[in-house]
Design a protein around this motif. Structure first.
Motif, short mmCIF file in Angstrom:
data_model
loop_
_atom_site.label_atom_id
_atom_site.label_comp_id
_atom_site.label_asym_id
_atom_site.label_seq_id
_atom_site.Cartn_x
_atom_site.Cartn_y
_atom_site.Cartn_z
N MET A 185 3.40 5.84 -2.76
CA MET A 185 4.56 6.47 -3.23
C MET A 185 4.59 6.50 -4.71
O MET A 185 5.02 7.71 -5.41
N GLY A 186 4.21 5.56 -5.43
CA GLY A 186 4.34 5.61 -6.92
C GLY A 186 3.56 6.56 -7.30
O GLY A 186 3.76 7.48 -8.14
N GLY A 187 2.23 6.73 -6.81
CA GLY A 187 1.17 7.75 -7.27
C GLY A 187 1.72 9.12 -7.21
O GLY A 187 1.39 10.01 -7.79
N ASP A 188 2.22 9.05 -5.73
CA ASP A 188 2.58 10.84 -5.48
C ASP A 188 3.74 10.98 -6.63
O ASP A 188 3.99 12.22 -6.93
N LYS A 241 3.87 14.88 -13.18
CA LYS A 241 2.61 15.50 -14.12
C LYS A 241 2.71 17.10 -13.80
O LYS A 241 2.44 17.58 -14.85
N GLY A 242 2.64 17.21 -12.69
CA GLY A 242 2.56 18.71 -12.28
C GLY A 242 3.83 19.59 -12.67
O GLY A 242 3.66 20.75 -12.94
N LYS A 274 0.78 -1.29 -0.21
CA LYS A 274 -0.02 0.05 -0.15
C LYS A 274 0.86 1.11 0.08
O LYS A 274 0.61 2.32 -0.70
N LYS A 275 1.74 1.23 0.75
CA LYS A 275 2.82 2.54 0.81
C LYS A 275 3.47 2.36 -0.37
O LYS A 275 3.70 3.68 -0.73
N LEU A 276 3.92 1.76 -1.09
CA LEU A 276 4.68 1.66 -2.32
C LEU A 276 3.69 2.18 -3.32
O LEU A 276 4.09 2.92 -4.20
#
Length: 83
Positions: free
Chosen positions: A28-31, A37-38, A23-25
């Motif tokens: 972190m990948g999504g972040d 992207k930003g 879940k944490k990984l």
């Protein structure tokens, strides 16, 4: 010389999963993806702003030179009237 074999990469991957959890990984990948992207969006917006600033400055300079020409012409015509 200092290459990493596939077996070593697998061991590192297992250790990272055990330390952080899936879940944490995933978070972190999504972040990381959102941050990239930003960053890309900010870079493209910055390029557009620079182009817009250049066009705006060009228009201001043209108006300034036109008003300066008009002032010179008015001054010349006033001097001719006084003479």
């Amino acid at each position: 010389m200092f290459g990493i074999s596939p077996m070593q990469l697998g061991i590192i991957l297992v250790i990272v999963i055990l330390l952080f959890g899936t879940k944490k990984l995933r978070g972190m990948g999504g972040d990381l993806g959102s941050a990239l992207k930003g960053f890309k969006k900010a870079m493209s917006d910055d390029d557009k702003e620079k182009d817009a600033d250049f066009v705006a400055n060009e228009k201001v300079e043209n108006k300034s030179s036109e008003s300066a020409d008009n002032t010179v012409q008015q001054t010349k015509s006033e001097q001719k009237e006084h003479n």
